[in-house]
Write a protein that holds these residues in place. Structure first.
Motif, PDB file in Angstrom:
ATOM      1  N   MET A  31     -55.361 -40.928   6.874  1.00 44.12           N
ATOM      2  CA  MET A  31     -53.987 -40.711   6.433  1.00 44.12           C
ATOM      3  C   MET A  31     -53.463 -39.375   6.944  1.00 44.12           C
ATOM      4  N   ARG A  32     -54.267 -38.338   6.856  1.00 42.91           N
ATOM      5  CA  ARG A  32     -53.829 -37.034   7.353  1.00 42.91           C
ATOM      6  C   ARG A  32     -53.578 -37.077   8.852  1.00 42.91           C
ATOM      7  N   TYR A  33     -54.446 -37.768   9.567  1.00 42.29           N
ATOM      8  CA  TYR A  33     -54.251 -37.900  11.008  1.00 42.29           C
ATOM      9  C   TYR A  33     -52.926 -38.611  11.294  1.00 42.29           C
ATOM     10  N   ALA A  34     -52.656 -39.691  10.570  1.00 41.96           N
ATOM     11  CA  ALA A  34     -51.439 -40.468  10.803  1.00 41.96           C
ATOM     12  C   ALA A  34     -50.192 -39.677  10.430  1.00 41.96           C
ATOM     13  N   PHE A  35     -50.236 -38.971   9.305  1.00 47.29           N
ATOM     14  CA  PHE A  35     -49.074 -38.173   8.911  1.00 47.29           C
ATOM     15  C   PHE A  35     -48.821 -37.052   9.920  1.00 47.29           C
ATOM     16  N   LYS A  36     -49.877 -36.407  10.410  1.00 46.58           N
ATOM     17  CA  LYS A  36     -49.708 -35.355  11.410  1.00 46.58           C
ATOM     18  C   LYS A  36     -49.120 -35.918  12.699  1.00 46.58           C
ATOM     19  N   LEU A  37     -49.585 -37.096  13.092  1.00 48.01           N
ATOM     20  CA  LEU A  37     -49.050 -37.727  14.295  1.00 48.01           C
ATOM     21  C   LEU A  37     -47.575 -38.066  14.104  1.00 48.01           C
ATOM     22  N   ALA A  38     -47.238 -38.645  12.965  1.00 43.92           N
ATOM     23  CA  ALA A  38     -45.840 -38.954  12.674  1.00 43.92           C
ATOM     24  C   ALA A  38     -45.000 -37.683  12.683  1.00 43.92           C
ATOM     25  N   GLN A  39     -45.550 -36.617  12.146  1.00 45.57           N
ATOM     26  CA  GLN A  39     -44.853 -35.332  12.094  1.00 45.57           C
ATOM     27  C   GLN A  39     -44.538 -34.812  13.496  1.00 45.57           C
ATOM     28  N   SER A  40     -45.383 -35.141  14.464  1.00 49.77           N
ATOM     29  CA  SER A  40     -45.204 -34.649  15.829  1.00 49.77           C
ATOM     30  C   SER A  40     -44.213 -35.476  16.638  1.00 49.77           C
ATOM     31  N   ARG A  41     -43.831 -36.631  16.128  1.00 50.88           N
ATOM     32  CA  ARG A  41     -42.917 -37.506  16.858  1.00 50.88           C
ATOM     33  C   ARG A  41     -41.480 -37.282  16.388  1.00 50.88           C
ATOM     34  N   PRO A  42     -40.499 -37.557  17.245  1.00 53.28           N
ATOM     35  CA  PRO A  42     -39.110 -37.210  16.908  1.00 53.28           C
ATOM     36  C   PRO A  42     -38.606 -37.796  15.596  1.00 53.28           C
ATOM     37  N   ARG A  43     -38.982 -39.024  15.272  1.00 49.76           N
ATOM     38  CA  ARG A  43     -38.431 -39.668  14.074  1.00 49.76           C
ATOM     39  C   ARG A  43     -39.125 -39.226  12.792  1.00 49.76           C
ATOM     40  N   LYS A  44     -40.348 -38.703  12.907  1.00 44.58           N
ATOM     41  CA  LYS A  44     -41.115 -38.253  11.730  1.00 44.58           C
ATOM     42  C   LYS A  44     -41.131 -39.321  10.640  1.00 44.58           C
ATOM     43  N   PHE A  45     -41.543 -40.513  11.055  1.00 47.55           N
ATOM     44  CA  PHE A  45     -41.506 -41.665  10.151  1.00 47.55           C
ATOM     45  C   PHE A  45     -42.809 -42.437  10.247  1.00 47.55           C
ATOM     46  N   LEU A  46     -43.416 -42.735   9.107  1.00 44.40           N
ATOM     47  CA  LEU A  46     -44.700 -43.432   9.052  1.00 44.40           C
ATOM     48  C   LEU A  46     -44.609 -44.646   8.143  1.00 44.40           C
ATOM     49  N   THR A  47     -45.204 -45.748   8.593  1.00 44.48           N
ATOM     50  CA  THR A  47     -45.345 -46.938   7.758  1.00 44.48           C
ATOM     51  C   THR A  47     -46.826 -47.151   7.454  1.00 44.48           C
ATOM     52  N   VAL A  48     -47.149 -47.228   6.173  1.00 47.37           N
ATOM     53  CA  VAL A  48     -48.514 -47.452   5.718  1.00 47.37           C
ATOM     54  C   VAL A  48     -48.673 -48.946   5.426  1.00 47.37           C
ATOM     55  N   VAL A  49     -49.598 -49.587   6.127  1.00 50.56           N
ATOM     56  CA  VAL A  49     -49.832 -51.025   5.952  1.00 50.56           C
ATOM     57  C   VAL A  49     -50.929 -51.224   4.905  1.00 50.56           C
ATOM     58  N   THR A  50     -50.735 -52.203   4.034  1.00 53.20           N
ATOM     59  CA  THR A  50     -51.665 -52.415   2.927  1.00 53.20           C
ATOM     60  C   THR A  50     -51.773 -53.902   2.602  1.00 53.20           C
ATOM     61  N   ALA A  53     -50.111 -41.832  -0.923  1.00 50.82           N
ATOM     62  CA  ALA A  53     -49.102 -41.120  -1.716  1.00 50.82           C
ATOM     63  C   ALA A  53     -49.501 -39.671  -1.953  1.00 50.82           C
ATOM     64  N   GLU A  54     -50.782 -39.428  -2.169  1.00 52.36           N
ATOM     65  CA  GLU A  54     -51.261 -38.058  -2.374  1.00 52.36           C
ATOM     66  C   GLU A  54     -51.082 -37.223  -1.106  1.00 52.36           C
ATOM     67  N   VAL A  55     -51.496 -37.773   0.043  1.00 53.97           N
ATOM     68  CA  VAL A  55     -51.408 -37.043   1.303  1.00 53.97           C
ATOM     69  C   VAL A  55     -49.946 -36.796   1.685  1.00 53.97           C
ATOM     70  N   ALA A  56     -49.080 -37.740   1.370  1.00 51.30           N
ATOM     71  CA  ALA A  56     -47.654 -37.615   1.720  1.00 51.30           C
ATOM     72  C   ALA A  56     -47.039 -36.344   1.150  1.00 51.30           C
ATOM     73  N   LYS A  57     -47.542 -35.881   0.023  1.00 53.76           N
ATOM     74  CA  LYS A  57     -46.987 -34.671  -0.602  1.00 53.76           C
ATOM     75  C   LYS A  57     -47.171 -33.441   0.278  1.00 53.76           C
ATOM     76  N   ASP A  58     -48.168 -33.470   1.152  1.00 54.64           N
ATOM     77  CA  ASP A  58     -48.414 -32.342   2.049  1.00 54.64           C
ATOM     78  C   ASP A  58     -47.564 -32.409   3.312  1.00 54.64           C
ATOM     79  N   PHE A  59     -46.784 -33.476   3.451  1.00 54.70           N
ATOM     80  CA  PHE A  59     -45.940 -33.648   4.639  1.00 54.70           C
ATOM     81  C   PHE A  59     -44.510 -33.983   4.202  1.00 54.70           C
ATOM     82  N   PRO A  60     -43.828 -33.050   3.562  1.00 55.79           N
ATOM     83  CA  PRO A  60     -42.492 -33.355   3.023  1.00 55.79           C
ATOM     84  C   PRO A  60     -41.456 -33.682   4.086  1.00 55.79           C
TER      85      PRO A  60
END
Length: 357
Positions: free
Chosen positions: A169-188, A205-212
């Protein structure tokens, strides 16, 4: 001049054809750039070795690979060897043995390639799928009892650990953060899998708090297939479990025109071990030896490898060459063209050599 030690494992089917093409392009890049060179060692591991020796790779295979900077992998699988034997005999021991826990699969519609989706062009489909690559449904935990009997039972246990889920999750949020749209979809699939997948959702949801600064949403995997087809522009970065992302990324490749253009990086983000880079398409024995395998996925994979090695300019140069060649209509049959593997490879190398940037 920097020298990178690359372990090349062409393996099965069209693997040797596309890895040879990828190495040709990498050599052209190294010559054009002038700042690095590649020291390539090729390993004859794969199904032919299995048929000769009973093992796809030697017992000390991991030890042989550990001091390389990266692994360039072709494909594994043969029509006369069971798929679970080939997968668990070569690719998974490398991925799991080196804890390459982030499987990264970018997808976009390349210039000159037509998506099967009507009215969808390059601006509408530009995704990166992050696949958890170390546990989940492919953990290998389970077994069979009472083989051949009426009461035979087989179990396949999906393993989700807090460590494993949080790090992807942290890897995915960091990657999303580096892209122009800064948007992540979590599949479940937490509506049906009420233990592991519910924990997956909770940790997201917990990790998302570190990537506002990252906007995120959540989709059930079955609904995700519909969204990918009907509203591709609504997606950007995607994270999913080992099984779910495996399936969704094949769909993504098809929507981008062909699995022949779909790359993969099996990444150890902490760089404790070499990471492995491979095209998604597999061994494709139906076209092996015909000279028409699409090398684009391997070129894109090679670009990912260069990025991981820190050669960003060369990585971008390679993708500009791929875009130019595809835009010029030098395409293999899987994407509607008549070019051969050799034609595309030579065109990409020429584009590398001829670029003035």
């Amino acid at each position: 001049m920097k020298t990178y030690k690359i372990a090349a494992i062409p393996a099965d089917g069209i693997g040797p054809e596309v890895i040879a093409a990828g190495l040709q392009a990498l050599e052209a890049l190294a010559r054009r750039d002038g700042g690095f060179e590649l020291d390539v060692t090729e390993f004859d591991w794969g199904s032919e070795r299995y048929k000769r020796t009973g093992a796809l790779m030697p017992e000390d295979g991991k030890e042989q690979l550990k001091n390389f900077d990266a692994i360039f992998f072709g494909a594994v699988g043969a029509p006369d060897v069971p798929d679970h034997v080939t997968l668990w005999g070569l690719r998974l021991p490398i991925c799991q043995g080196f804890d390459q826990y982030a499987n990264v699969r970018p997808t976009r519609i390349l210039p000159g390639i037509t998506s099967p989706l009507a009215g969808v062009g390059p601006d509408d489909l530009d995704w990166v799928i992050v696949r958890e690559n170390s546990e989940g449904e492919y953990s290998g935990v389970g077994g069979r009892a009472h083989r051949g009997q009426a009461e035979e039972v087989a179990t396949e246990v999906s393993i989700f650990t807090r460590v494993g889920v949080e790090r992807i999750m942290r890897y995915a949020f960091k990657l999303a953060q580096s892209r122009p749209r800064k948007f992540l979809t979590v599949v479940t699939k937490s509506n049906a899998q009420r233990h592991g997948m519910v924990m997956w959702d909770e940790i997201a949801a917990e990790v998302a708090k570190d990537f506002p600064d990252v906007t995120w949403d959540k989709m059930l995997v079955d609904a995700m297939t519909v969204r990918m087809v009907k509203d591709p522009a609504s997606l950007d970065t995607i994270v999913a479990t080992n099984l779910h992302a495996d399936i969704l990324s094949d769909l993504a490749g098809a929507l981008a025109g062909s699995l022949g253009v779909a790359p993969t990086g099996n990444i150890d983000p902490e760089r404790r071990n070499p990471s492995m880079f491979e095209p998604i398409h597999g061994s494709a024995f139906d076209i092996t030896g015909k000279g028409i395998a699409n090398p684009v996925a391997t070129f894109w994979t090679a670009s990912q490898m260069l990025e991981h090695l820190g050669e960003m300019d060369a990585a971008k140069r390679l993708m500009r060459a791929v875009d130019k060649v595809c835009s010029d209509g030098v395409l293999t049959p899987d994407v509607g063209g008549t070019a051969t593997t050799k034609d595309v490879t030579e065109a990409v190398c020429q584009a590398i050599r001829g670029e003035n940037i």
